[in-house]
Design an enzyme around this catalytic site. Structure first.
Site, PDB file in Angstrom:
ATOM      1  N   GLN A   8       0.829  -1.198   0.000  1.00  0.00           N
ATOM      2  CA  GLN A   8       0.000   0.000   0.000  1.00  0.00           C
ATOM      3  C   GLN A   8       0.867   1.253   0.000  1.00  0.00           C
ATOM      4  O   GLN A   8       1.897   1.314   0.669  1.00  0.00           O
ATOM      5  CB  GLN A   8      -0.935   0.002   1.202  1.00  0.00           C
ATOM      6  CG  GLN A   8      -1.965  -1.118   1.184  1.00  0.00           C
ATOM      7  CD  GLN A   8      -2.979  -0.972   0.058  1.00  0.00           C
ATOM      8  OE1 GLN A   8      -3.047   0.051  -0.619  1.00  0.00           O
ATOM      9  NE2 GLN A   8      -3.774  -2.007  -0.155  1.00  0.00           N
ATOM     10  N   CYS A  10     -10.312  -1.286  -4.462  1.00  0.00           N
ATOM     11  CA  CYS A  10      -9.701  -0.074  -5.007  1.00  0.00           C
ATOM     12  C   CYS A  10     -10.451   0.401  -6.247  1.00  0.00           C
ATOM     13  O   CYS A  10      -9.956   1.253  -6.985  1.00  0.00           O
ATOM     14  CB  CYS A  10      -8.221  -0.305  -5.318  1.00  0.00           C
ATOM     15  SG  CYS A  10      -7.902  -1.662  -6.444  1.00  0.00           S
TER      16      CYS A  10
END
Length: 476
Positions: A265, A394
């Protein structure tokens, strides 16, 4: 040409204001909801127009001065002119709208957004490199907005300060290489106390180039990694740097090593909050067996193993699952973790049954979503299914698509959903959703209705095909 005054109604995820004129939508770059603006039309299409703000007549109370001098040209950020809490509100609305428009579902509860640092948060970045003599030589930075050109960046406020400070020195360093025009990009990856730079070079580096790189590394305290072709060719210039990048999750007692080209991330602070929220929402019990699909390096698998009886991570790359297993062993979790390598884009219900029963499941797919997984879950009987599922996404569109399958065909309920502000000042929407199975008889009813609907649709399609064939055989 400057058009008449436009009143901005809302904002899309590209941070364009949305107005209407003569029944046509006008996307206005640089405008915010509630503003009255003069705008110049830059493109006309049959169903919409694109315009650019010339003058803001009535500014929004949410408008702020962008921190970055390159904002509006650089494509790295789209929302720096909008107050941060308003950015998050727009993303939350976009998530809820997508659930309804794509999946015809609404969450029973909206989760409070996960916030983190809004500046200096990008611990990963891909910087393009171009030799542009008309702009003084080498450029290093993000692409210009909606362009293949590289922005003339001298600073960047979403990168950590010390990385932003490298932008100009990197220009000079690349200019000093023997073939600077053969260097297309530099990837940045930050661990705790470590800055790694991956140099993509199309042609072999010579001794002079290696000396330049080593001098730069010593002067700026960075690691160089080299990439001559695909991701498998990435290696450290100094072999001692092979396993020094890592991020930590202290609440679980974990240190996660990774290579600079691995997927991790971008925002380490938000990642810790996201993992904690996911585990809290899953409500893992000490006796639970939990699946982590699209597990990568074990970002969720290892924390899950600290709370449940067994965590099973599934990922399409054996290289990643092997390293996740190594990380589990390093933390003494090998007895509570298992990893499998499978293509999760092609799974079916028999594969899911083959893994055994799971009390809980976490799904964290890439932008393509988890369509095959959602279909397989929708076919499990009440006795075979995980009672609670957390889906980290996402891409709101694929989340809504998969959620619709799980709800309308599988008998799950969308209990809650909310945004994760992983990428402040951009239109990127990260989110988390919680699903819970209905009662057994209700699940069976939903599945039966879905089967009947599918059979009817197939029958109608077959009849339409027959009719079309018959019509084509009629004499003219």
């Amino acid at each position: 040409m400057v058009d008449e005054v436009l009143k901005i109604e809302s904002l899309d995820l590209e941070a364009r204001g949305i107005a209407r004129r003569d029944g046509k939508v006008v996307f206005v770059e640089g405008a915010l909801p509630g503003e009255r603006v003069y705008a110049a039309t830059v493109r006309r299409k049959p169903s919409y127009e694109i315009a650019r703000v010339e003058t803001v007549l009535t500014p929004s109370s949410q408008r702020v001065e962008p921190r970055c001098p390159h904002f509006g040209v650089c494509g790295g950020c789209a929302m720096q002119h909008l107050e941060p809490t308003s950015q998050v509100a727009i993303k939350q609305r976009a998530l809820e709208d997508t659930f309804w428009h794509v999946g015809k579902i609404r969450p029973q509860r909206v989760l409070p957004p996960l916030h983190g640092p809004t500046w200096g948060y990008r611990y990963r970045a891909r910087l393009s490199v171009r030799v542009v003599p008309k702009k003084g030589g080498v450029l290093v930075g993000f692409h210009e907005r909606k362009s293949s050109y590289v922005a003339d960046m001298r600073e960047c406020h979403v990168l950590p300060r010390h990385v932003s400070d490298l932008l100009l020195p990197l220009r000079a360093m690349i200019a000093a290489l023997s073939r600077p025009e053969r260097i297309p990009q530099i990837e940045v990856a930050l661990g705790e106390g470590v800055t790694a730079l991956v140099l993509r070079h199309i042609e072999p580096l010579n001794d002079h180039d290696i000396t330049v790189l080593r001098d730069f590394a010593a002067r700026h305290n960075v690691q160089w990694w080299l990439q001559s072709k695909g991701p498998d060719t990435v290696h450290p210039l100094d072999p001692a740097h092979g396993d020094t990048l890592a991020y930590t999750m202290p609440e679980f007692g974990l240190r996660m090593p990774y290579r600079p080209t691995d997927f991790t991330q971008v925002n380490h602070a938000i990642n810790r909050s996201m993992v904690s929220r996911a585990l809290k929402l899953l409500e893992v019990q000490p006796t639970d067996r939990v699946a982590d699909l699209f597990c990568g390096l074990g970002n969720f698998t290892l924390p899950l193993a600290t709370q449940g009886r067994e965590a099973v991570g599934v990922e399409g790359s054996k290289a990643l699952t092997d390293r996740a297993l190594e990380a589990a062993a390093r933390h003494g979790l090998e007895g509570r973790t298992r990893f499998a390598t499978l293509n999760l884009f092609e799974v079916d219900v028999s594969w899911l049954r083959g893994l055994g029963y799971f009390d809980r499941m976490l799904i964290d797919p890439p932008r393509e979503g988890a369509h095959a997984v959602a279909q397989a879950l929708s076919q499990l009987t009440p006795a075979e299914r995980p009672r609670r599922i957390v889906y980290v996404s996402c891409n709101p569109a694929t989340l809504a698509r998969d959620a619709a399958i799980m709800v309308h065909e599988g008998g799950y309920v969308l209990k809650a959903a909310g945004v994760i502000n992983m990428f402040p000042h951009t239109g990127h929407v990260e989110s988390i959703a919680v699903f819970e199975s209905l009662a057994d008889d209700e699940v069976l009813h939903v599945q039966q209705q879905a089967r009947l609907k599918a059979e009817l649709a197939a029958q109608e399609a077959a009849e339409a095909t027959v009719q079309a064939g018959a019509a084509s055989e009629q004499p003219a």
